[in-house]
Design a protein around this motif. Structure first.
Motif, PDB file in Angstrom:
ATOM      1  N   ALA A 318       0.822  -1.217   0.000  1.00 44.47           N
ATOM      2  CA  ALA A 318       0.000   0.000   0.000  1.00 44.47           C
ATOM      3  C   ALA A 318       0.851   1.261   0.000  1.00 44.47           C
ATOM      4  CB  ALA A 318      -0.935  -0.005   1.210  1.00 44.47           C
ATOM      5  N   CYS A 319       1.942   1.269   0.759  1.00 43.49           N
ATOM      6  CA  CYS A 319       2.775   2.474   0.835  1.00 43.49           C
ATOM      7  C   CYS A 319       3.453   2.762  -0.493  1.00 43.49           C
ATOM      8  CB  CYS A 319       3.802   2.336   1.953  1.00 43.49           C
ATOM      9  SG  CYS A 319       4.928   0.943   1.753  1.00 43.49           S
ATOM     10  N   ILE A 320       3.912   1.724  -1.171  1.00 38.97           N
ATOM     11  CA  ILE A 320       4.589   1.905  -2.456  1.00 38.97           C
ATOM     12  C   ILE A 320       3.613   2.450  -3.486  1.00 38.97           C
ATOM     13  CG2 ILE A 320       5.789   0.705  -4.339  1.00 38.97           C
ATOM     14  CD1 ILE A 320       6.831  -1.277  -2.243  1.00 38.97           C
ATOM     15  N   GLU A 321       2.388   1.925  -3.480  1.00 41.05           N
ATOM     16  CA  GLU A 321       1.391   2.345  -4.457  1.00 41.05           C
ATOM     17  C   GLU A 321       0.941   3.779  -4.237  1.00 41.05           C
ATOM     18  OE1 GLU A 321       0.215   0.696  -7.105  1.00 41.05           O
ATOM     19  OE2 GLU A 321       1.643  -0.902  -6.696  1.00 41.05           O
ATOM     20  N   VAL A 322       0.880   4.237  -2.991  1.00 41.07           N
ATOM     21  CA  VAL A 322       0.306   5.557  -2.710  1.00 41.07           C
ATOM     22  C   VAL A 322       1.331   6.681  -2.797  1.00 41.07           C
ATOM     23  CG1 VAL A 322       0.679   5.767  -0.201  1.00 41.07           C
ATOM     24  CG2 VAL A 322      -1.431   6.628  -1.212  1.00 41.07           C
ATOM     25  N   CYS A 323       2.608   6.372  -2.736  1.00 38.75           N
ATOM     26  CA  CYS A 323       3.631   7.421  -2.675  1.00 38.75           C
ATOM     27  C   CYS A 323       3.715   8.183  -3.992  1.00 38.75           C
ATOM     28  CB  CYS A 323       4.997   6.826  -2.339  1.00 38.75           C
ATOM     29  SG  CYS A 323       6.293   8.078  -2.200  1.00 38.75           S
TER      30      CYS A 323
END
Length: 698
Positions: A318-323
């Motif tokens: 999730a963090c990689i996708e949202v950054c």
């Protein structure tokens, strides 16, 4: 604006007996002496005006006997556009008290900083004439290099700076550490060219212009240019395509399409294209970007809590996708977890909001400080007689400007209401930095609504993530029986959207909790969520055993196991980063603690039998106690050694192993029977038959 000093004093004092606050109407001008007397006292100072911030700071500096701001900071809070200038300003005393109380809280503890060092070496990338013009605006402050990216235009006759030509292959890095690679295939090498113009005169097709590059489509290979350039040797049609690279501190990109396509490009990079206004804005900023700079390190990362990867298997990303800054990369193939490049991080906090486990946490300010601010605001508001508070989370930049525009419009336009008395603005560095844990905590503290004001600052990734988090929050609250849409995203780009925002802020309140909570938010995200959920469940109008949650963004849920497929190999137990799945050392069991599950999916991707699926939900049976206790998902009778009878596996696992190896040449006869023995008995059996040919002898 109407101000009630007596009511404000009562709301801001612990026992409600403080003397009335003096009211100043023109403190920054006619009554400036009152500020100077307060400044000389040495007490903490809070000025309820942000418009004249600069003036008050100058007054403090010029007041003899007043401590400097380095020894005694002066805080500022806006109570005018956000409260005093609205149609119900007479009822805004509880809100004004809440804003003042929050502004008096201590500053967050300092965090580590991220440093940048720029020597002022700037590359301007784009067409010749545009790049040269931009360079003249920067050359007195920066060391400018040009990279001309296409033929056409003109370079000046005098060579005053380094000029290269070519096609950009790669640009990466950040302020003070950009790495630029380009490919050059033109016959003229601009580093060797003396700009004598002999080649221009000699070319019969006019294929060479004052950009000193050959237009290969117009060139007919007469090679007269090569002959006249023999002394300089700058023209070579046999030269192979070459790649070159340089390091730069700053980048000004004049191409039509930006070289960095993410929503938040690295600091030190500016894309202006052919837009004159953007060019001037970039030039003004670039001129001030030599030296050393620093910013807070906005995040904290705990790899042991990270649910991104285990054993090179990827679960939550999730963090990689949202950054939107592309500052986060996977380390699944290099030890597990993720890596956040602090120089690229812009502090939006979206990664911490979508992180289900709390491995990524927003650090400045942290959830403890943010929770204290929300609790203080809501407690003060309620103590002053306020009801049905709505928290309006907005950015300190564009969001604050829009609210100020709304307040000023309400003062002059009768059709504009302004920020209502029940709406408490909460300024944050970025709206994506506050998510489900703090939203639910605010509702538990007594807020009727939590609204998030989105502007053009928010990347599309942020909007999607916040919408998913809001859907989870509303599903939980509505599932517990609280009426209304408690968490909403409001949209406002600029002054053109003020009318719609004005109407949205006057929405009817949702149902608040009957008894507000007093717990303190924790540094651990999951701990804060549990505290908020426990209180919301205790106050729930309609307690339920289970609430179905949206699949996207849910940090809660169950694991379902297909017992017909599961062999109890326990690969899922080894993959689970949160200890939600566990074995039983005494029996072949797979156990599950639902409270610990973050729905990362690592168990699902690791399972060799495809026996696991995820079920997003909030399980509240037995008053929420059941989800905190271990329960058995799958259990089988142990397989017992055919020689000694000791249990050493499961029936299904042994049967599957025998079925797969039965046709193998190395597992025939006695060797196949040994698969049914425990480890000790296998060794004994092998050495009990010394004449048997073993696989190790071959």
């Amino acid at each position: 604006m109407p101000l009630d000093g007596q009511a404000l004093s009562r709301a801001l004092s612990a026992d409600g007996t403080a003397a009335a606050l003096p009211i100043h109407t023109t403190l920054c001008r006619r009554e400036a002496g009152a500020f100077q007397r307060a400044a000389k006292s040495g007490d903490d100072l809070l000025v309820a005006c942000t418009q004249e911030r600069r003036l008050f700071l100058e007054l403090n500096q010029e007041t003899e006997g007043a401590p400097p701001v380095t020894e005694r900071p002066i805080r500022f809070v806006n109570i005018r556009e956000t409260g005093g200038w609205s149609k119900d300003a007479a009822k805004a005393t509880p809100k004004l008290a809440a804003l003042i109380a929050a502004a008096q809280l201590p500053e967050p503890e300092p965090v580590p900083t991220v440093g940048y060092r720029s020597g002022g070496r700037c590359v301007v990338i784009g067409p010749a004439e545009a790049a040269e013009r931009a360079a003249t605006l920067l050359e007195d402050r920066l060391d400018v290099t040009l990279l001309v990216t296409r033929t056409g235009g003109a370079l000046p006759q005098r060579r005053e700076r380094a000029v290269f030509a070519g096609e950009v292959v790669q640009l990466r890095g950040w302020l003070g550490a950009f790495e630029l690679t380009w490919r050059h295939g033109n016959p003229i090498d601009l580093e060797l060219c003396t700009r004598c113009n002999a080649c221009i005169d000699a070319c019969p097709e006019g294929a060479i212009g004052f950009d000193y590059q050959v237009d290969l489509e117009a060139c007919r290979a007469h090679r007269d240019c090569v002959r006249v350039c023999e002394a300089a040797g700058a023209i070579d049609f046999e030269r192979s395509v070459q790649e070159s690279g340089e390091r730069f501190d700053l980048v000004l990109d004049l191409g039509e399409q930006p070289l960095f396509t993410m929503h938040q490009p690295p600091q030190g990079y500016f894309h202006a294209g052919s837009d004159e206004r953007r060019l001037m804005d970039a030039v003004l900023k670039l001129r001030e970007m030599s030296g050393e700079f620093e910013k807070p390190k906005f995040f904290q990362y705990k790899q042991k809590l990270c649910a991104h990867s285990r054993n090179e298997r990827v679960g939550c990303d999730a963090c990689i996708e949202v950054c939107s800054a592309r500052a986060i990369r996977s380390e699944a193939q290099a030890g597990g977890g993720i890596f956040v490049e602090p120089h690229l991080c812009v502090g939006c906090g979206a990664c911490t909001t979508v992180c289900p486990s709390g491995a990524l946490a927003y650090a400045y300010p942290g959830t403890v400080d943010q929770g204290r601010r929300l609790r203080t605001m809501l407690q003060t508001y309620r103590r002053a007689g306020g009801r049905d508070a709505a928290l309006l989370v907005h950015s300190e930049g564009a969001g604050a400007r829009i609210l100020e525009d709304l307040g000023r419009a309400a003062r002059t336009d009768r059709s504009v209401h302004g920020v209502p008395a029940r709406v408490l603005p909460v300024a944050v560095w970025h709206t994506a930095s506050i998510g489900l844990d703090l939203w639910l905590s605010a509702i538990a503290y007594g807020a009727a609504d939590v609204w998030v004001l989105l502007t053009d600052e928010e990347a599309p990734e942020y909007r999607e993530a916040l919408a998913a988090q809001a859907a989870v929050a509303n599903a939980i609250l509505q599932g517990l029986g609280y009426r209304g849409e408690h968490v909403r995203l409001l949209q406002a780009r600029d002054a053109r959207d003020l009318a719609a925002l004005d109407a949205a802020l006057r929405a009817a309140p949702s149902q608040p909790v009957a008894q507000p909570a007093a717990f303190a938010t924790q540094a651990d995200k999951r701990a804060t969520l549990e505290l908020a959920l426990d209180h919301l469940l205790a106050q729930a109008p309609r307690p339920v055993d289970e609430i179905a949650l949206p699949a996207a963004g849910s940090p809660f849920g169950a694991v379902q196991v297909d017992t017909d497929k599961c062999t109890l190999c326990l690969s899922c137990v080894g993959a689970c980063p949160e200890a939600a799945l566990a074995d039983n050392p005494d029996r072949p069991q797979l156990r599950f603690v639902e409270k610990n599950c973050v729905q990362c999916g690592l168990c699902e991707t690791t399972c060799p039998e495809d026996a696991i699926t995820l079920q997003p939900r909030l399980w509240l049976a037995d008053g929420g106690k059941a989800r905190k206790q271990a329960r058995v998902l799958h259990e089988v009778e142990p397989y017992r050694c055919i020689r000694c009878g000791k249990p050493f596996g499961t029936l299904k696992a042994i049967e599957v192993m025998i079925g797969k190896l039965a046709g193998h040449a190395a597992f025939q006869g006695a060797a196949l029977e040994r698969l049914k023995m425990c480890g000790d008995c296998r060794v004994v059996d092998i050495f009990s038959n010394p004449n048997e040919v073993r696989i190790t002898d071959l």
